[in-house]
Write a protein that holds these residues in place. Structure first.
Motif, short mmCIF file in Angstrom:
data_model
loop_
_atom_site.label_atom_id
_atom_site.label_comp_id
_atom_site.label_asym_id
_atom_site.label_seq_id
_atom_site.Cartn_x
_atom_site.Cartn_y
_atom_site.Cartn_z
N SER A 96 0.83 -1.20 0.00
CA SER A 96 0.00 0.00 0.00
C SER A 96 0.87 1.25 0.00
CB SER A 96 -0.91 0.01 1.22
OG SER A 96 -1.79 -1.09 1.22
N ARG A 97 0.44 2.25 -0.77
CA ARG A 97 1.13 3.54 -0.79
C ARG A 97 0.48 4.44 0.26
NH1 ARG A 97 4.19 4.21 -5.48
NH2 ARG A 97 3.80 2.63 -7.07
N ARG A 234 5.78 3.11 1.17
CA ARG A 234 4.96 1.93 0.88
C ARG A 234 5.14 0.92 2.00
NH1 ARG A 234 5.53 0.01 -5.27
NH2 ARG A 234 3.64 -1.08 -4.64
N GLN A 257 10.52 4.14 2.39
CA GLN A 257 10.38 5.29 1.49
C GLN A 257 11.11 4.98 0.20
OE1 GLN A 257 12.31 9.07 2.58
NE2 GLN A 257 10.35 10.07 2.22
N THR A 258 10.39 4.95 -0.91
CA THR A 258 10.94 4.49 -2.18
C THR A 258 11.25 5.60 -3.18
OG1 THR A 258 8.69 4.13 -3.03
CG2 THR A 258 9.79 2.27 -1.96
N GLY A 321 7.68 4.80 -8.69
CA GLY A 321 7.77 3.58 -7.90
C GLY A 321 8.08 2.35 -8.72
#
Length: 419
Positions: A96-97, A234, A257-258, A321
């Motif tokens: 999930s974002r 995410r 954190q992406t 992402g």
């Protein structure tokens, strides 16, 4: 006797005939030897091969340091609770974002609501003892107007008046010395009770501060029963399900954190001194159609003594992402942007059994030359050893042949001549 002579003559004739036959055969073989069937006459010398050549030249080949590493999250947190309780609902799941501040999970609120009401009641009880109304501030309270203080102040004034009256009657011997001492003792007791009443008021005011703090803690615990995302990212892992009782600090979710990601790698000790923050870098990831661009963002101040390498990091933008944490990657860090190297077209290099060769042309003679190649950039190959700038090689390696050659005008030279 006659028959014997005839036999000898016959044998001599046969021998002579046999000798003549052998001599004839030998003569025939000697004559036909140069043209023995199956033997072809020597071929005429082959004509020189016609080839197109190209000169090795110095081209811009920036010096780079190649490293291998992985893409890591810019931030990684195992999010836990500050209070104990039973999980009521988990609002997100794997992948999930979330944005910073988004609700991740909640604990059952009933117990926390009860503690808030309990703290409010205890606060109100303490304020009532001081006669405070809901809208009044305890810090602005007149301590002398508290009923207990007013009562003790009245008794103190009475004791002072009694002592003064007794002292006025002493000259006339109306009261004894013992009675005068009693009035003085009563005054001292009244003064002590008055001070005690004031201290009790201060104690109640301080207790109000304690009740306020208890109420704030209960309200904060109610807020902490809702778990919010500390940063945008995410969900990497979900650790609990509704109904699970968790203690303080128990993990609820793992969040990463992406954007951006961090490419982290170890640079060998021999190359460490060449690195600086801000140096341009190209990152290659298998499966991507084009490399990623970046720059050295961080350099560790110390080497890892276990493998004698220096840790470096490069920030990699990942707005959509599409890149995942943990991907293997290779990077080229430019440490000498103005460096040059001898280069030739890739078509001029022939690779056979792991050995790279070119056809070197000198004085219209072609010969094989073993080289060591380096980086490749489109149609050009960096030559690390085996050739010098200005030396000529056959442009198409498959056309090469040891021996004399006829050099054709290259397409590049022809274009230059026309211009």
């Amino acid at each position: 006797m006659y028959l014997m002579n005839c036999d000898l003559g016959l044998r001599a004739g046969l021998a002579a005939a046999l000798l003549l036959l052998c001599a004839g055969l030998a003569g025939c073989q000697a004559t036909a030897l140069p043209q023995t069937p199956g033997t072809e006459p020597p071929a005429a010398a082959a004509a020189p091969a016609q080839v197109e050549v190209v000169a090795a030249e110095l081209r811009s080949w920036p010096g780079v340091v190649r490293v291998q590493g992985s893409l890591l999250a810019d931030e990684h947190a195992v999010v836990g609770t500050k209070v104990a309780g039973r999980v009521h609902q988990v609002h997100v799941d794997l992948g999930s974002r979330v944005a910073a501040g988004d609700l991740l999970a909640t604990l059952e609120p009933e117990d926390f609501d009860l503690r808030v009401r309990q703290a409010e009641s205890q606060l109100e009880q303490t304020r009532v003892k001081l006669g405070l109304k809901p809208e009044e501030d305890e810090e602005q309270l007149d301590r002398k107007q508290i009923p207990e203080v007013v009562r003790e102040e009245a008794l103190l004034n009475q004791a002072r008046a009694n002592l003064k009256r007794a002292e006025s009657l002493t000259p006339n011997n109306v009261i004894t010395a013992e009675e005068l001492d009693q009035y003085r003792a009563e005054l001292e007791v009244a003064e002590a009770r008055y001070r005690l009443a004031l201290n009790a008021v201060e104690e109640q005011i301080a207790l109000i501060g304690v009740r306020w703090a208890e109420l704030a803690l209960a309200q904060q615990a109610r807020v902490d029963a809702e778990l919010h995302a500390p940063f945008a990212g995410r969900v990497q892992q979900r650790h609990v399900a509704p109904g699970t009782y968790v203690q303080v600090g128990a993990p609820i979710l793992s969040l990463v954190q992406t954007d951006p990601l961090r490419f982290r790698a170890g640079v060998p000790e021999r190359q460490a001194a060449r690195l600086q923050e801000g140096q341009a870098a190209t990152i290659h990831i298998e499966g991507l159609p084009a490399p990623l661009k970046g720059a050295v963002s961080r350099i560790s101040p110390a080497l890892d003594l276990s493998n004698r390498s220096l840790c470096v990091e490069i920030d990699v933008a990942n707005p959509g992402g599409g890149l995942h944490v943990g991907l293997f990657a290779e990077a080229e860090i430019v440490v000498e942007p103005d460096a040059q190297a001898v280069s030739i077209p890739a078509s001029a290099v022939r690779d056979f059994a792991g050995v790279e060769k070119v056809w070197l042309v000198e004085r219209d003679e072609a010969s094989e030359r073993v080289i060591a190649s380096g980086r490749r950039d489109g149609e050009w190959v960096e030559v690390r050893s085996g050739l010098s700038a200005g030396q000529t090689v056959v442009r198409q390696a498959q056309e090469g042949l040891t021996g004399p050659v006829v050099v054709l005008q290259s397409s590049a030279a022809a274009a230059a001549g026309k211009s």
